[in-house]
Design a protein around this motif. Structure first.
Motif, PDB file in Angstrom:
ATOM      1  N   GLU A  56      12.689  23.631 -58.467  1.00 46.20           N
ATOM      2  CA  GLU A  56      12.065  25.362 -58.675  1.00 46.20           C
ATOM      3  C   GLU A  56      12.612  25.450 -60.287  1.00 46.20           C
ATOM      4  N   SER A  57      13.727  24.508 -60.992  1.00 46.37           N
ATOM      5  CA  SER A  57      13.994  24.396 -62.312  1.00 46.37           C
ATOM      6  C   SER A  57      13.427  23.658 -63.627  1.00 46.37           C
ATOM      7  N   ILE A  58      12.259  22.890 -62.268  1.00 45.91           N
ATOM      8  CA  ILE A  58      11.000  21.681 -62.543  1.00 45.91           C
ATOM      9  C   ILE A  58       9.670  22.982 -63.587  1.00 45.91           C
ATOM     10  N   PRO A  59       9.693  22.771 -65.110  1.00 48.87           N
ATOM     11  CA  PRO A  59       8.225  23.824 -65.507  1.00 48.87           C
ATOM     12  C   PRO A  59       7.366  23.384 -63.926  1.00 48.87           C
ATOM     13  N   ARG A  60       6.190  24.660 -63.723  1.00 48.78           N
ATOM     14  CA  ARG A  60       5.011  24.608 -62.504  1.00 48.78           C
ATOM     15  C   ARG A  60       4.301  23.512 -62.957  1.00 48.78           C
ATOM     16  N   LYS A  61       4.196  23.137 -64.324  1.00 47.60           N
ATOM     17  CA  LYS A  61       3.203  22.432 -64.491  1.00 47.60           C
ATOM     18  C   LYS A  61       3.104  20.687 -64.532  1.00 47.60           C
ATOM     19  N   PHE A  62       4.866  21.071 -64.199  1.00 45.69           N
ATOM     20  CA  PHE A  62       5.250  19.186 -63.692  1.00 45.69           C
ATOM     21  C   PHE A  62       5.635  18.812 -62.151  1.00 45.69           C
ATOM     22  N   ARG A  63       5.467  20.109 -61.210  1.00 42.45           N
ATOM     23  CA  ARG A  63       5.344  19.711 -60.709  1.00 42.45           C
ATOM     24  C   ARG A  63       4.299  19.084 -59.629  1.00 42.45           C
ATOM     25  N   PRO A  64       4.081  17.968 -58.922  1.00 41.36           N
ATOM     26  CA  PRO A  64       6.111  16.550 -58.850  1.00 41.36           C
ATOM     27  C   PRO A  64       5.748  15.561 -59.936  1.00 41.36           C
ATOM     28  N   LEU A  65       6.992  16.085 -59.935  1.00 43.04           N
ATOM     29  CA  LEU A  65       7.657  14.689 -61.523  1.00 43.04           C
ATOM     30  C   LEU A  65       6.697  13.687 -60.663  1.00 43.04           C
ATOM     31  N   PRO A  66       5.138  13.286 -61.944  1.00 40.51           N
ATOM     32  CA  PRO A  66       4.158  12.321 -61.728  1.00 40.51           C
ATOM     33  C   PRO A  66       4.631  11.033 -61.190  1.00 40.51           C
ATOM     34  N   LYS A  67       3.905   9.973 -60.862  1.00 41.35           N
ATOM     35  CA  LYS A  67       4.319   8.268 -60.507  1.00 41.35           C
ATOM     36  C   LYS A  67       5.966   8.300 -58.932  1.00 41.35           C
ATOM     37  N   ARG A  68       6.248   9.748 -58.576  1.00 39.08           N
ATOM     38  CA  ARG A  68       6.940   9.547 -57.908  1.00 39.08           C
ATOM     39  C   ARG A  68       6.968  10.338 -56.086  1.00 39.08           C
ATOM     40  N   LEU A  69       7.702   9.930 -55.568  1.00 40.36           N
ATOM     41  CA  LEU A  69       7.357  10.803 -53.973  1.00 40.36           C
ATOM     42  C   LEU A  69       8.429  12.150 -54.429  1.00 40.36           C
ATOM     43  N   ASN A  70       8.522  12.910 -54.840  1.00 39.74           N
ATOM     44  CA  ASN A  70       9.393  14.593 -54.708  1.00 39.74           C
ATOM     45  C   ASN A  70       9.831  14.540 -52.864  1.00 39.74           C
ATOM     46  N   ILE A  71      11.097  14.664 -52.886  1.00 44.97           N
ATOM     47  CA  ILE A  71      11.356  14.974 -51.444  1.00 44.97           C
ATOM     48  C   ILE A  71      12.154  16.183 -51.335  1.00 44.97           C
ATOM     49  N   VAL A  72      12.091  17.255 -52.076  1.00 40.87           N
ATOM     50  CA  VAL A  72      13.011  18.638 -51.204  1.00 40.87           C
ATOM     51  C   VAL A  72      13.791  18.768 -50.435  1.00 40.87           C
ATOM     52  N   ILE A  73      15.250  19.707 -50.506  1.00 39.26           N
ATOM     53  CA  ILE A  73      15.441  20.003 -49.374  1.00 39.26           C
ATOM     54  C   ILE A  73      15.842  21.607 -49.451  1.00 39.26           C
ATOM     55  N   SER A  74      14.897  22.013 -48.178  1.00 38.00           N
ATOM     56  CA  SER A  74      15.704  24.097 -48.451  1.00 38.00           C
ATOM     57  C   SER A  74      15.345  23.922 -46.871  1.00 38.00           C
ATOM     58  N   ARG A  75      16.772  24.505 -46.260  1.00 39.75           N
ATOM     59  CA  ARG A  75      16.725  25.201 -44.931  1.00 39.75           C
ATOM     60  C   ARG A  75      15.637  25.596 -44.484  1.00 39.75           C
ATOM     61  N   ASN A  76      14.890  26.508 -45.245  1.00 37.63           N
ATOM     62  CA  ASN A  76      13.797  27.620 -45.278  1.00 37.63           C
ATOM     63  C   ASN A  76      13.022  26.198 -44.564  1.00 37.63           C
ATOM     64  N   ARG A  77      12.322  25.771 -43.526  1.00 40.23           N
ATOM     65  CA  ARG A  77      11.219  25.556 -43.073  1.00 40.23           C
ATOM     66  C   ARG A  77       9.925  25.479 -43.424  1.00 40.23           C
ATOM     67  N   GLN A  78       9.963  27.035 -43.941  1.00 38.47           N
ATOM     68  CA  GLN A  78       7.960  27.488 -44.053  1.00 38.47           C
ATOM     69  C   GLN A  78       8.651  27.316 -45.904  1.00 38.47           C
ATOM     70  N   TYR A  79       9.143  27.108 -46.307  1.00 35.93           N
ATOM     71  CA  TYR A  79       8.929  27.057 -47.912  1.00 35.93           C
ATOM     72  C   TYR A  79       8.261  25.915 -48.676  1.00 35.93           C
ATOM     73  N   GLU A  80       7.231  26.810 -49.146  1.00 36.29           N
ATOM     74  CA  GLU A  80       5.910  26.792 -50.362  1.00 36.29           C
ATOM     75  C   GLU A  80       6.469  25.780 -50.931  1.00 36.29           C
ATOM     76  N   LEU A  81       5.692  23.952 -51.297  1.00 33.34           N
ATOM     77  CA  LEU A  81       6.378  23.081 -52.403  1.00 33.34           C
ATOM     78  C   LEU A  81       5.238  23.417 -53.407  1.00 33.34           C
ATOM     79  N   MET A  82       3.941  24.073 -53.164  1.00 32.90           N
ATOM     80  CA  MET A  82       3.237  23.708 -53.978  1.00 32.90           C
ATOM     81  C   MET A  82       2.255  24.807 -52.811  1.00 32.90           C
TER      82      MET A  82
END
Length: 213
Positions: A56-82
């Motif tokens: 969430e600290s990454i500006p929204r327009k830069f998410r996900p970090l390009p050209k990389r597999l982004n793996i986000v860890i959250s205990r909230n299984r319903q968390y909406e990444l995008m």
């Protein structure tokens, strides 16, 4: 076996954040981060593992970090990444409830969109600590730290800290613990010319270091 590389900028006192933001603005250091975490042979890609707050600290327009597999860890299984209306495609983003779950995916190449070259842990403090705690006998563990050591000023008001990995080394992670690699070894591993010695940017002095075990 999957080996993880931690990427972190920390003060002498291991401060890495203040009020949920970086205490410094270092464009050249950020350029190093981008270059080292995206560099991969053609047809493959790197992974970046992070906690929800770091995502969430990454500006929204830069998410996900390009050209990389982004793996986000959250205990909230319903968390909406995008969000559904996001301009950036949701490809190459994965949500996991724990470090162990993320490590399982990283150790199974068939579960990623492209073959993985390297896997980087990029924050925050909880994720750093959890991955450093993975025993060297496990399928996935940290064997390298790319540390941007912020030398001055002290940034004494940091309220988030990187684990003191040198003090916390134990026989569980290897008899020899951590050792600092030479700058030549650093450049060879990175695959590009990493600046050597003390750097200065926006009144901040720092140094690029690589530690291995």
């Amino acid at each position: 076996m999957t080996r993880l590389t931690i990427v972190v900028a920390a003060t002498r006192n291991n401060g890495i954040g203040r009020a949920a933001t970086l205490p410094w603005k270092l464009p050249k250091e950020m350029s190093f981060f981008r270059q080292v975490t995206t560099g991969a042979p053609e047809g493959s890609m790197n992974a970046v593992v992070m906690g929800r707050a770091t995502w969430e600290s990454i500006p929204r327009k830069f998410r996900p970090l390009p050209k990389r597999l982004n793996i986000v860890i959250s205990r909230n299984r319903q968390y909406e990444l995008m969000p559904p209306d996001a301009e950036t495609a949701q490809a190459f983003t994965h949500l996991h409830p724990s470090v162990d779950s993320a490590a399982e995916q990283l150790s199974q190449p068939q579960n990623t969109e492209k073959p993985l070259y390297r896997s980087f842990v990029v924050g925050g403090a909880h994720i750093y600590r959890a991955t450093l705690a993975l025993p060297a006998s496990s399928e996935t563990f940290v064997d390298r730290i790319l540390l941007t050591r912020v030398l001055s000023p002290a940034f004494a008001d940091c309220d988030v800290f990187f684990p003191d990995f040198l003090a916390e080394s134990s026989t569980e992670v290897g008899q020899n613990g951590w050792k600092r690699a030479s700058h030549e070894e650093f450049k060879e591993w990175a695959g590009f010319d990493v600046p050597e010695g003390v750097q200065e940017e926006n009144g901040v002095q720092y140094e690029f270091q690589m530690w291995v075990r």
